[in-house]
Design a protein around this motif. Structure first.
Motif, PDB file in Angstrom:
ATOM      1  N   ARG A 220     -21.613 -53.664  26.167  1.00 39.82           N
ATOM      2  CA  ARG A 220     -22.151 -54.531  27.078  1.00 39.82           C
ATOM      3  C   ARG A 220     -23.962 -54.304  27.365  1.00 39.82           C
ATOM      4  N   GLY A 221     -24.094 -53.251  26.740  1.00 39.23           N
ATOM      5  CA  GLY A 221     -25.647 -52.803  26.896  1.00 39.23           C
ATOM      6  C   GLY A 221     -25.913 -52.250  28.204  1.00 39.23           C
ATOM      7  N   VAL A 222     -24.910 -51.609  28.881  1.00 41.58           N
ATOM      8  CA  VAL A 222     -25.294 -51.007  30.070  1.00 41.58           C
ATOM      9  C   VAL A 222     -25.954 -49.727  29.793  1.00 41.58           C
ATOM     10  N   GLY A 223     -26.857 -49.193  30.501  1.00 42.44           N
ATOM     11  CA  GLY A 223     -27.344 -47.976  30.381  1.00 42.44           C
ATOM     12  C   GLY A 223     -28.389 -47.819  29.048  1.00 42.44           C
ATOM     13  N   VAL A 224     -28.594 -48.773  28.385  1.00 43.29           N
ATOM     14  CA  VAL A 224     -29.228 -48.628  26.953  1.00 43.29           C
ATOM     15  C   VAL A 224     -30.818 -48.654  27.408  1.00 43.29           C
ATOM     16  N   GLY A 225     -31.269 -49.451  28.344  1.00 43.49           N
ATOM     17  CA  GLY A 225     -32.594 -49.270  28.769  1.00 43.49           C
ATOM     18  C   GLY A 225     -32.961 -47.859  29.241  1.00 43.49           C
ATOM     19  N   ARG A 226     -32.016 -47.076  29.963  1.00 42.59           N
ATOM     20  CA  ARG A 226     -32.233 -45.816  30.324  1.00 42.59           C
ATOM     21  C   ARG A 226     -32.420 -44.770  29.115  1.00 42.59           C
ATOM     22  N   ILE A 227     -31.642 -45.000  28.226  1.00 43.70           N
ATOM     23  CA  ILE A 227     -31.608 -44.155  26.897  1.00 43.70           C
ATOM     24  C   ILE A 227     -32.944 -44.385  26.464  1.00 43.70           C
ATOM     25  N   ILE A 228     -33.169 -45.709  26.099  1.00 45.97           N
ATOM     26  CA  ILE A 228     -34.654 -46.005  25.459  1.00 45.97           C
ATOM     27  C   ILE A 228     -35.675 -45.273  26.083  1.00 45.97           C
ATOM     28  N   TYR A 229     -35.673 -45.387  27.632  1.00 47.80           N
ATOM     29  CA  TYR A 229     -36.801 -44.643  28.350  1.00 47.80           C
ATOM     30  C   TYR A 229     -36.719 -43.288  28.255  1.00 47.80           C
ATOM     31  N   SER A 230     -35.441 -42.732  28.276  1.00 45.92           N
ATOM     32  CA  SER A 230     -35.337 -41.096  28.304  1.00 45.92           C
ATOM     33  C   SER A 230     -35.738 -40.514  26.903  1.00 45.92           C
ATOM     34  N   LEU A 231     -35.520 -41.267  25.946  1.00 46.08           N
ATOM     35  CA  LEU A 231     -35.822 -40.853  24.449  1.00 46.08           C
ATOM     36  C   LEU A 231     -37.386 -40.859  24.223  1.00 46.08           C
ATOM     37  N   GLY A 232     -37.958 -41.784  25.041  1.00 42.66           N
ATOM     38  CA  GLY A 232     -39.486 -41.595  25.012  1.00 42.66           C
ATOM     39  C   GLY A 232     -39.910 -42.938  24.054  1.00 42.66           C
ATOM     40  N   LEU A 233     -38.911 -43.706  24.044  1.00 42.37           N
ATOM     41  CA  LEU A 233     -39.334 -44.770  22.750  1.00 42.37           C
ATOM     42  C   LEU A 233     -40.230 -45.797  23.457  1.00 42.37           C
ATOM     43  N   ARG A 234     -40.108 -46.134  24.612  1.00 37.50           N
ATOM     44  CA  ARG A 234     -41.022 -46.927  25.203  1.00 37.50           C
ATOM     45  C   ARG A 234     -42.594 -46.911  24.982  1.00 37.50           C
TER      46      ARG A 234
END
Ligand SMILES: Nc1nc2c(ncn2[C@@H]2O[C@H](COP(=O)(O)OP(=O)(O)O)[C@@H](O)[C@H]2O)c(=O)[nH]1
Ligand SMILES: [Mg+2]
Length: 238
Positions: A220-234
């Motif tokens: 469902r894509g839940v938590g994916v934004g936080r993963i992206i943020y925490s990995l520093g991808l943003r």
């Protein structure tokens, strides 16, 4: 090297092999040192090309491919993302990931339970890295071997799912100690599995207090934004 003894473990007799009892320890040390040197070379190659590389580790079926697909969908960067898919014999994951528009290269390790820095150096020579911003490396599904073999990636993401039961984190301290980010996946099944996400989070925090711990539902894509943020991808994106 790492000393981690779970509560209660000493209440019974435990056999732990000591250094000299492991007959191939010298070979092991040599192999690990060579792998580390090659990982440093890979890292330099990534940095020269301004590529951020992420090593994705976890058990078979924990949701590594699903989470990579969800991240790719959210990043929506098409061919500016590449994925190296590690698998024993099949190209199933590579085919699945290709559908998200990323450049994909498959490594089949045969009987090996992990990728290593040498395989990655060969793979990056084969894929056109021009214009690539992020490289995801899906390691072979295993919670033991991949942790010992750094690949040169900037970050390591460990995916664990609630369907692996309540003791997966505490039983595999070495790999979780290597993680920058830990994804607890299949949260939609936590209740059915009678698994406490908070307990798994506590276990992870004891082993590796620095790692971000994120609950996800990859489908469902839940938590994916936080993963992206925490990995520093943003911040690395532009
Ligand atoms: N219910 C549920 N199933 C999931 C989730 N993430 C992955 N799966 C399923 O778990 C299975 C294994 O996923 P996959 O991504 O191939 O795992 P991998 O072996 O770690 O790459 C597939 O059937 C996925 O559809 C999730 O968050 N919830
Ligand atoms: Mg996979």
């Amino acid at each position: 090297m790492h000393k981690f003894i779970p509560d209660g473990a000493l209440k019974m007799k435990v056999i732990r092999p000591k250094g000299p009892e492991i007959f191939d320890i010298e070979l092991d040390k040599d192999l690990l040192a060579k792998n580390k040197a090659l990982a440093r070379t890979n890292r330099r190659a990534f940095d020269r090309s301004k590529i951020m590389a992420i090593d994705v580790m976890g058990s078979v079926g924990s949701g590594k491919t699903s989470l990579i697909k969800a991240i790719l969908r959210k990043l929506a960067m098409g061919e500016r993302v590449a994925v190296i898919a590690g698998d024993l014999t099949t190209t199933i994951d590579a085919e699945r990931i290709k559908k998200e528009g990323a450049r994909v290269i498959q490594i089949n390790t045969g009987k090996e339970c992990h990728l290593d820095a040498h395989l990655i150096s060969r793979a990056i020579k084969k894929v056109d890295l021009e214009g690539i911003r992020f490289l995801f490396i899906e390691n072979v599904g295993n919670l033991i071997c991949p942790g010992e073999f750094p690949l040169g990636a900037h970050k390591r993401l460990v995916v664990v799912s609630v369907t692996e039961g309540p003791y997966t984190v505490i039983k595999h301290p070495y790999i979780f100690r290597e993680a920058d980010v830990i994804a607890l996946n299949k949260m939609d099944l936590a209740k059915a599995m009678k698994v406490s996400a908070s307990q798994l989070e506590k276990d992870a925090e004891r082993i590796n207090p620095q790692a971000s711990f994120i609950r996800t539902h990859a489908i469902r894509g839940v938590g994916v934004g936080r993963i992206i943020y925490s990995l520093g991808l943003r911040s690395y994106r532009s």
